[in-house]
Motif scaffolding. Structure first.
Motif, PDB file in Angstrom:
ATOM      1  N   THR A 211       0.895  -1.981   0.299  1.00  0.00           N
ATOM      2  CA  THR A 211       0.144   0.189   0.102  1.00  0.00           C
ATOM      3  C   THR A 211       0.985   0.555   0.094  1.00  0.00           C
ATOM      4  N   ARG A 215       0.707   4.375  -2.734  1.00  0.00           N
ATOM      5  CA  ARG A 215       0.549   5.642  -2.165  1.00  0.00           C
ATOM      6  C   ARG A 215       1.589   6.421  -3.041  1.00  0.00           C
ATOM      7  N   SER A 220      -5.111   6.482  -5.636  1.00  0.00           N
ATOM      8  CA  SER A 220      -5.616   6.888  -5.297  1.00  0.00           C
ATOM      9  C   SER A 220      -6.585   5.997  -4.431  1.00  0.00           C
ATOM     10  N   SER A 221      -7.257   6.772  -2.976  1.00  0.00           N
ATOM     11  CA  SER A 221      -7.612   6.207  -2.127  1.00  0.00           C
ATOM     12  C   SER A 221      -8.818   5.347  -1.877  1.00  0.00           C
ATOM     13  N   GLN A 225      -7.929   0.952  -1.018  1.00  0.00           N
ATOM     14  CA  GLN A 225      -9.247   0.628  -0.499  1.00  0.00           C
ATOM     15  C   GLN A 225      -9.803  -0.703  -0.963  1.00  0.00           C
ATOM     16  N   ARG A 300      -9.956   4.080   6.720  1.00  0.00           N
ATOM     17  CA  ARG A 300      -9.960   5.496   6.876  1.00  0.00           C
ATOM     18  C   ARG A 300      -8.976   5.895   7.813  1.00  0.00           C
ATOM     19  N   VAL A 305      -6.203   7.526   4.647  1.00  0.00           N
ATOM     20  CA  VAL A 305      -6.649   8.481   3.160  1.00  0.00           C
ATOM     21  C   VAL A 305      -7.377   8.201   2.938  1.00  0.00           C
TER      22      VAL A 305
END
Length: 305
Positions: A211, A215, A220-221, A225, A300, A305
């Motif tokens: 992850t 990043r 993207s977040s 996720q 979150r 993120v």
């Protein structure tokens, strides 16, 4: 390519946390099965109320010779023919009354023997000890007070009883069982949510390097996720599927086959397959959304993120 990567990440996450994923599936299945069972229980009580309330009567018990000394409502002795005629006439004038059936002491004795013939009390009773009564069928069972207020203090009347009181005790028991099932469902739901959150966080921690790289390369977040959310949703769907199997199997084996309650308890109007099928979509939707939302909010905070 991206879809293939997400699917591969889901597979990796499920394999790494297999035991916790199984625990999530079982917890979700049990909590949703209890939820569906409670909904069906509420429907069962509603169906039984409609069935029994349509059949129960108001009973107006008349005084007999034995009540003169023991019952304060019958101090004038046994009911007279004139009093019985007056009661029957007045019953015919009341609007809520749909039908009136008079039961003699001999008929009451016969019915009592049929129901309680093996009890010691039934062996000592004689027909003259049984009370004559009027069995009143109302067009609306909720209007019992109309009959009670009109005949409770009438000469020759020993008591006025609403037979709903008997079945209401059963309904109170069933409602209590539903409340207990909902409380247990709530507890299992909390356990399932805690397991989902922990499983997602463990999975995210074990893949913190991946992850971090995602990043750095500008992912993207939502893309970061997504694999974790899909893992939780997959476990939830499997749990919902097991819950539906439990509900359908419970209805099939308990009511129709296996225990055969429908055959052994013909006086009980059990919920049908339509009611069961109506509950299943709620179970499936909750099984899908609950883990996904729990994973989303856990990530979150954890991944920031």
């Amino acid at each position: 390519m991206r879809a293939q990567f997400v699917l591969s990440e889901i597979g990796v996450g499920l394999r790494r946390n297999l035991t916790m994923t199984i625990a999530v599936i079982v917890s979700v299945a049990l909590s949703l099965a209890l939820f569906g069972g409670a909904l069906l229980g509420l429907k069962q009580v509603s169906v039984m109320k409609g069935y029994w309330y349509d059949k129960v009567n108001v009973a107006i018990y008349l005084c007999n010779k034995g009540d003169a000394e023991s019952d304060p409502n019958c101090t004038e002795g046994a009911v007279t023919a004139a009093q019985k005629k007056a009661i029957e006439t007045d019953l015919g004038k009341l609007k809520p009354v749909e039908n009136v059936l008079f039961e003699t002491s001999d008929q009451a004795y016969k019915h009592y023997k049929e129901q309680y013939g093996n009890s010691p009390l039934a062996q000592s009773l004689t027909p003259d000890q049984m009370q004559e009564s009027f069995r009143v069928k109302l067009d609306d069972p909720e209007k019992f007070k109309v009959i009670s207020s009109a005949f409770s203090d009438r000469p020759g009347v020993q008591s006025v009883q609403d037979q709903r009181d008997t079945v209401d005790k059963l309904f109170e028991l069933l409602n209590g069982m539903n409340v207990a099932a909902l409380a247990l469902m709530g507890l299992m739901l909390v356990v399932a949510l805690m397991l989902i959150v922990n499983t997602v966080r463990v999975s995210a921690f074990s893949r913190r390097r991946e992850t971090g790289i995602m990043r750095l390369v500008g992912a993207s977040s939502f893309y970061i996720q997504l694999p974790f959310i899909m893992e939780a949703a997959f476990a939830g769907v499997l749990g919902a599927f097991l819950a539906t199997v439990l509900l359908v199997g419970g209805r099939y084996f308990m009511i129709e086959n296996g225990l055969e309650l429908a055959e052994k308890m013909p006086l009980v109007n059990f919920v049908g397959w339509n009611e069961v099928l109506a509950v299943l979509p709620f179970v499936i939707v909750i099984g899908l959304l609950m883990p996904a939302l729990a994973a989303f909010f856990a990530l979150r905070k954890y991944l920031k993120v």
